[in-house]
Design a protein around this motif. Structure first.
Motif, short mmCIF file in Angstrom:
data_model
loop_
_atom_site.label_atom_id
_atom_site.label_comp_id
_atom_site.label_asym_id
_atom_site.label_seq_id
_atom_site.Cartn_x
_atom_site.Cartn_y
_atom_site.Cartn_z
N ARG A 1 0.87 -1.18 0.00
CA ARG A 1 0.00 0.00 0.00
C ARG A 1 0.90 1.22 0.00
O ARG A 1 1.65 1.46 0.95
CB ARG A 1 -0.91 0.03 1.23
N MET A 2 0.85 1.99 -1.08
CA MET A 2 1.74 3.13 -1.22
C MET A 2 1.28 4.28 -0.33
O MET A 2 0.19 4.26 0.24
CB MET A 2 1.80 3.55 -2.68
N GLU B 1 4.87 3.69 3.28
CA GLU B 1 4.27 2.53 2.62
C GLU B 1 4.07 1.39 3.61
O GLU B 1 4.78 1.28 4.61
CB GLU B 1 5.15 2.08 1.45
N THR B 2 3.10 0.54 3.30
CA THR B 2 2.76 -0.61 4.14
C THR B 2 2.76 -1.87 3.29
O THR B 2 2.15 -1.89 2.20
CB THR B 2 1.37 -0.43 4.79
N MET B 3 3.43 -2.91 3.77
CA MET B 3 3.45 -4.20 3.08
C MET B 3 2.52 -5.17 3.79
O MET B 3 2.52 -5.26 5.02
CB MET B 3 4.87 -4.77 3.03
N MET B 4 1.74 -5.89 3.02
CA MET B 4 0.88 -6.94 3.56
C MET B 4 1.26 -8.28 2.93
O MET B 4 1.33 -8.39 1.70
CB MET B 4 -0.59 -6.67 3.27
N ARG C 1 -11.18 -7.59 -3.23
CA ARG C 1 -11.84 -7.38 -1.95
C ARG C 1 -10.87 -6.76 -0.94
O ARG C 1 -11.23 -5.83 -0.20
CB ARG C 1 -12.37 -8.72 -1.43
N LEU C 2 -9.64 -7.26 -0.90
CA LEU C 2 -8.65 -6.72 0.03
C LEU C 2 -8.19 -5.33 -0.39
O LEU C 2 -7.85 -4.49 0.46
CB LEU C 2 -7.46 -7.66 0.13
N ARG C 3 -8.16 -5.08 -1.70
CA ARG C 3 -7.75 -3.76 -2.19
C ARG C 3 -8.68 -2.67 -1.63
O ARG C 3 -8.24 -1.60 -1.22
CB ARG C 3 -7.77 -3.73 -3.72
N ASP C 4 -10.00 -2.96 -1.60
CA ASP C 4 -10.95 -1.98 -1.08
C ASP C 4 -10.64 -1.63 0.37
O ASP C 4 -10.74 -0.47 0.79
CB ASP C 4 -12.37 -2.52 -1.20
N VAL C 5 -10.26 -2.63 1.17
CA VAL C 5 -9.98 -2.39 2.58
C VAL C 5 -8.68 -1.60 2.75
O VAL C 5 -8.61 -0.63 3.50
CB VAL C 5 -9.90 -3.73 3.35
N LEU C 6 -7.65 -2.02 2.03
CA LEU C 6 -6.35 -1.36 2.17
C LEU C 6 -6.39 0.09 1.70
O LEU C 6 -5.83 0.99 2.34
CB LEU C 6 -5.29 -2.12 1.38
N LEU D 1 -6.20 -1.90 10.95
CA LEU D 1 -6.18 -2.42 9.58
C LEU D 1 -6.18 -3.94 9.58
O LEU D 1 -6.89 -4.57 8.77
CB LEU D 1 -4.96 -1.88 8.84
N ALA D 2 -5.41 -4.56 10.45
CA ALA D 2 -5.39 -6.02 10.54
C ALA D 2 -6.78 -6.56 10.87
O ALA D 2 -7.24 -7.54 10.27
CB ALA D 2 -4.36 -6.48 11.58
N ASP D 3 -7.47 -5.92 11.81
CA ASP D 3 -8.83 -6.35 12.14
C ASP D 3 -9.77 -6.15 10.96
O ASP D 3 -10.64 -7.00 10.70
CB ASP D 3 -9.35 -5.55 13.35
N ALA D 4 -9.61 -5.06 10.24
CA ALA D 4 -10.50 -4.79 9.11
C ALA D 4 -10.30 -5.81 8.00
O ALA D 4 -11.27 -6.21 7.33
CB ALA D 4 -10.24 -3.38 8.57
N LEU D 5 -9.07 -6.26 7.78
CA LEU D 5 -8.83 -7.27 6.74
C LEU D 5 -9.50 -8.58 7.08
O LEU D 5 -10.11 -9.23 6.22
CB LEU D 5 -7.32 -7.46 6.57
N VAL D 6 -9.42 -9.00 8.34
CA VAL D 6 -10.08 -10.24 8.75
C VAL D 6 -11.59 -10.07 8.69
O VAL D 6 -12.32 -10.96 8.26
CB VAL D 6 -9.62 -10.65 10.16
#
Length: 723
Positions: free
Chosen positions: A442-443, A478-481, A501-506, A521-526
Motif C-alpha cells: 500500500r503506497m 508505505e505498508t506491506m501486507m 476485496r482486500l484492495r478496497d480495505v487497504l 487495519l489487521a482487524d479490518a482485513l479479517v
C-alpha cells in the motif's frame, strides 16, 4: 374508557416475552387467560411455558422463527392447560417478534376463543386425550434444545427453561465431580451465593446428591418429612429454601456417572411412574449434552493453547517500522492448522519476516508447521541469505516426508512460504518465495499494488530447489501486507476477486502516526472475509471459515518524499513500482502491463493509460528481442492530483541505441520509436555506464495535447534516437 378496560371487555390481554432476561410480563387479563390470578404479573418463561400445551408451544416457536425471517406477525392458537393437563381454554396469540441485540423479544396480545359447541371434537377435553403423547412432545422439544447447546453454560440455561408437562420445578442445580468433591456447576431458581454451603461437599457427605453419585440410583423426596427423615444432617441447609418436593437423579454418560441433577418443586409432587419417567429421560439427555459440551470446550482450549504456543508475538520496537499480525483458525475440527507467521532477529541486525501454510487443517499439519518454523528460525539465525534459508527448509521438510512415508504410511505434505529479510534503516526487502501468494504494497497515497516476485516450488516437493531472490524497497509511508491464501480465497473467491476485496480495505484505510492504526487495519482485513462487509462482494460462500488465515503487516513510518512550497518542505506522495523481466520469463511482460495499469488506476485520461500500457509492452519486448540481458522497469508518478506526471524507465545492459526504421505494411516489428513519438508527452534514450535506459513521460494536465508535436526533444540522446 381506558385501554386496559377496553381490552378486558373483549377478553384480550397484553404480554411481553423477553428471551434475554427470560422474563414474561403480563397484564391482568393476560394473566387471567393463562389461569393465573387476574393481576399484572412478571413470571419466568418456564412458568409461562408450563401453562401452554407442549405440542402447541413447539409449533408456535416454528411460526415465530418464520415471522422473524419474514418480518411479519406471528399468529397461532394455543391451548391453556392446568396442572393436571386439562384444557381450560383456547386463546389466539398475535405477536410481533424481533431480534434485539441478538436475543428474541416478542410483544403481543392474547384473546380468548369462544368455547366450542358441546359434542364437537374441540370440546373441553384433556390436552390430547393421551398424557403420554404430551410427554413425548415435551421430550422431543427438550431433546432438540439440549442437542443444539454448545457450551456448559448453554446446556444449563436450556435445562433451566424446560417446562415439564403438568409439573414444573422452580429450583434446579447440577453437581459435578471434582476428585472426591461435588461442586455446584450450575443452578437456577436460587440467589447468588446460595450454593456456598455446598461448596465443600464431599462424596461421603449425608446429602442426596452425594448418595446419588455413590450409588448411581435416583432419590425422590415427595415431602419435607421424607427429606428430614432420610438426610437429617443436611436438612437444615435445604429447609431455608421452602421447597416441598425434590428429585435427585444421577447424570450418567457412556456408563459413567459424571454428576447429579436436582429438581426442586414449590408444589407437592407425588413422583408417579410417568413423572419419574420424564425426569429420568431428561437427566439422561442432560448428561449427554453436558458431556458433549465439556468435550468441545476441552478440545477448543487444547486447540487455542496449541496455537498460542506456536504463534509468536511480533516485535513492537523495530526502529522506524510498525508490525501487526493476525491468525484466525478454520472453523472445523480442532481449529488448528498449518498457517503460521514469524519474526526473527538476524545476526546482521536486520529482521526476517516469515509467513507460510502447511497443507492441511489437522493436528499433523500443526505439528509439521511447528517443526518447520523451528527449522526456519535456526537457518535464519545462522545468517543465511533468504534463498539459502528456503532451500534448506525444503530439504528439511522433504526428509520428514520421506521418513513418515516409509515409517507410518502418511501422505506427503508440502508447505508454501514467503521469507522477507528487512533492513529497517533503508526499507530494503530481500524476498524469497516458495509457492506462496505475492506481497502487496500500500503506497503512501493509498494505492495498493501486488508486487510480483520470483519464486520456486513449495517446500518439501523437491529437496534441491532454487529460490531466486527479489529485491524491493519499502518507501517511507508505505505498508506491506503478506498473507496466506485463506485471506484471499475464503468465500468462493479466486485470486483476482479476492485481491479486489482486500484492495478496497487497504485503500480505504487511513494511516496515522499511532501504532494502533495498523492493528485496526489487521482487524479490518479479517472482518472483510468473516464479517458482514464480505456479504457485499463477489463469492458464493462468503462469511465461511473455510481455511486458516494468517496475515502480517509491516509499515515504514514517514509520510513519503516530495518537494517543498513556500520555502517549507511539504511531503508529496510518490507512487512507484519496479519490476524486472528476465530473458527466460517473457510471460512477465503481461505482469508489466498489469503493474502499469494498476499504477495508473486513477489517472484522468483512460486513453493515456492505454497508451502507457502499449508503450511499456513495446519497450520491454524490444529488450528481450534485441539484447541478451534482462529488462528493469521503473514507473513513477509525481505531482498533485490532476497535474501529475508519470515517468517510465526501461533499462537494459546493452550499449546499442535504438534507431528509426521504415517498416513495410506487412512488417511485424520496427514501429517502437514511432509509437513513442505518437503517444508520449516526452521520451528519450539515456546511455549509462552499463547499458542504457529508454524512457517516456505522460502528463495528466496535457491529456488532450499528447501527440507527435506535443513536446520538443529534451536531451541529446533523444535527438540522436530520433535522427
Amino acid at each position: 374508557m381506558r385501554t386496559e378496560d377496553l381490552l378486558a371487555a373483549i377478553a384480550t390481554g397484553m404480554w411481553r416475552w423477553d428471551h434475554a432476561s427470560e422474563r414474561v410480563t403480563l397484564d391482568a387479563e393476560a394473566a387471567r387467560l393463562l389461569g393465573l390470578p387476574a393481576a399484572p404479573a412478571e413470571l419466568t418463561q418456564a412458568a409461562v411455558r408450563s401453562r401452554f400445551h407442549p405440542v402447541d408451544f413447539a409449533e408456535v416457536m416454528g411460526i415465530v422463527r418464520l415471522a422473524v425471517a419474514e418480518q411479519t406477525l406471528a399468529e397461532s392458537r394455543l391451548r391453556i392447560v392446568d396442572e393436571h393437563g386439562r384444557v381450560q381454554r383456547i386463546v389466539r396469540s398475535r405477536s410481533r417478534p424481533r431480534i434485539v441485540d441478538g436475543d428474541l423479544e416478542m410483544v403481543g396480545t392474547l384473546q380468548e376463543v369462544p368455547e366450542p359447541q358441546p359434542g364437537t371434537s374441540a370440546a373441553h377435553t384433556p390436552i390430547t386425550g393421551d398424557w403420554r403423547r404430551s410427554r413425548e412432545a415435551f421430550l422431543l422439544d427438550a431433546g432438540r434444545a439440549l442437542a443444539e447447546a454448545r457450551s456448559t453454560a448453554e446446556v444449563l440455561r436450556v435445562a433451566a427453561g424446560l417446562s415439564m408437562p403438568g409439573f414444573m420445578p422452580d429450583g434446579l442445580a447440577v453437581f459435578g465431580i471434582d476428585g472426591d468433591r461435588l461442586p455446584v456447576i450450575g443452578q437456577h431458581g436460587y440467589a447468588s451465593g446460595d450454593e456456598r454451603p455446598f461448596a465443600d461437599m464431599t462424596l461421603t457427605a449425608d446429602h442426596p446428591a452425594a448418595e446419588v453419585v455413590r450409588t448411581g440410583r435416583a432419590s425422590y423426596l415427595p415431602t419435607p418429612e421424607d427429606y428430614r427423615r432420610r438426610y437429617p444432617a443436611t436438612w437444615p441447609l435445604a429447609a431455608r429454601f421452602r421447597r416441598t418436593s425434590w428429585a435427585f437423579l444421577p447424570l450418567v454418560n457412556a456408563g459413567r456417572t459424571i454428576g447429579a441433577w436436582m429438581a426442586a418443586f414449590a408444589q407437592p409432587v407425588a413422583f408417579t411412574p410417568d413423572e419419574r419417567s420424564v425426569l429420568t429421560t431428561v437427566a439422561r439427555m442432560l448428561a449427554q449434552a453436558l458431556a458433549r459440551a465439556v468435550m468441545q470446550e476441552e478440545q477448543q482450549e487444547l486447540a487455542l493453547g496449541l496455537q498460542r504456543s506456536m504463534m509468536p508475538t511480533v516485535q513492537p520496537d523495530i526502529p522506524g517500522m510498525t508490525v501487526a499480525a493476525r491468525y484466525v483458525p478454520t472453523g472445523g475440527g480442532l481449529e488448528v492448522g498449518g498457517d503460521w507467521y514469524d519474526m526473527i532477529p538476524l545476526p546482521s541486525g536486520r529482521i526476517a519476516l516469515v509467513i507460510g501454510d502447511v497443507q492441511g487443517h489437522d493436528v499433523r499439519a500443526a505439528g509439521l508447521m511447528g517443526q518447520l518454523r523451528i527449522a526456519l528460525r535456526a537457518y535464519a539465525s545462522e545468517g543465511h541469505h533468504p534463498d539459502a534459508v528456503l532451500s534448506r527448509a525444503s530439504r528439511f521438510l522433504a526428509g520428514i516426508n520421506e521418513t513418515e512415508l516409509r515409517g507410518h504410511g502418511e501422505d506427503q505434505r508440502f508447505a508454501t512460504c514467503l521469507y522477507i529479510e528487512v533492513d529497517p534503516a533503508t526499507g530494503l526487502l530481500d524476498i524469497a518465495r516458495a509457492g506462496h501468494p505475492d506481497p502487496a504494497i500500500r503506497m503512501s497515497d493509498g494505492t495498493m499494488l501486488v508486487r510480483p516476485t520470483a519464486g520456486g516450488l513449495p517446500l518439501g516437493i523437491v529437496p534441491d530447489t532454487d529460490y531466486p531472490t527479489t529485491r524491493l524497497v519499502l518507501e517511507p509511508g508505505e505498508t506491506m501486507m503478506v498473507c496466506t491464501d485463506g485471506l484471499i480465497e475464503t468465500g468462493g473467491h479466486d485470486l483476482e476477486t479476492g485481491w479486489e476485496r482486500l484492495r478496497d480495505v487497504l485503500e480505504a484505510w487511513e494511516a496515522d502516526e499511532d501504532g494502533e492504526s495498523l492493528e485496526r487495519l489487521a482487524d479490518a482485513l479479517v472482518q472483510a472475509v468473516h464479517g458482514p462487509p464480505s456479504h457485499h462482494t463477489t463469492g458464493p460462500l462468503v462469511d465461511r471459515r473455510e481455511d486458516d488465515i494468517a496475515v502480517l503487516l509491516l509499515r515504514r513510518e514517514g509520510a513519503g518524499c516530495g518537494v517543498g512550497t513556500g520555502g517549507l518542505l511539504t511531503p508529496q506522495p510518490v507512487r512507484r513500482t519496479v519490476l524486472s523481466v528476465a530473458q527466460a520469463e517473457p510471460e512477465r511482460i503481461a505482469e508489466a502491463r498489469r503493474q502499469v495499469r494498476d499504477v495508473l488506476h486513477d489517472w484522468a485520461d483512460p486513453d493515456q493509460v492505454d497508451s502507457a500500457v502499449l508503450m511499456v509492452s513495446e519497450m520491454v519486448t524490444n529488450v528481450l528481442l534485441h539484447t541478451d540481458g534482462d529488462a528493469l522497469l521503473v514507473a513513477e508518478i509525481t505531482g498533485e492530483r490532476g497535474a501529475r506526471r508519470i515517468r517510465v524507465d526501461v533499462a537494459d545492459s546493452s550499449d546499442e541505441l535504438p534507431h528509426r526504421r521504415s517498416p513495410g505494411e506487412l512488417a511485424s516489428s520496427g514501429r517502437g520509436l514511432m509509437l513513442l513519438e505518437l503517444l508520449a508527452g516526452a521520451w528519450g534514450v539515456d546511455p549509462r555506464g552499463d547499458g542504457k535506459s529508454t524512457w517516456f513521460e505522460l502528463y495528466e494536465e496535457a491529456a488532450e495535447a499528447a501527440g507527435p508535436l506535443s513536446s520538443e526533444p529534451e536531451s541529446e540522446s533523444e535527438s540522436e534516437s530520433a535522427a
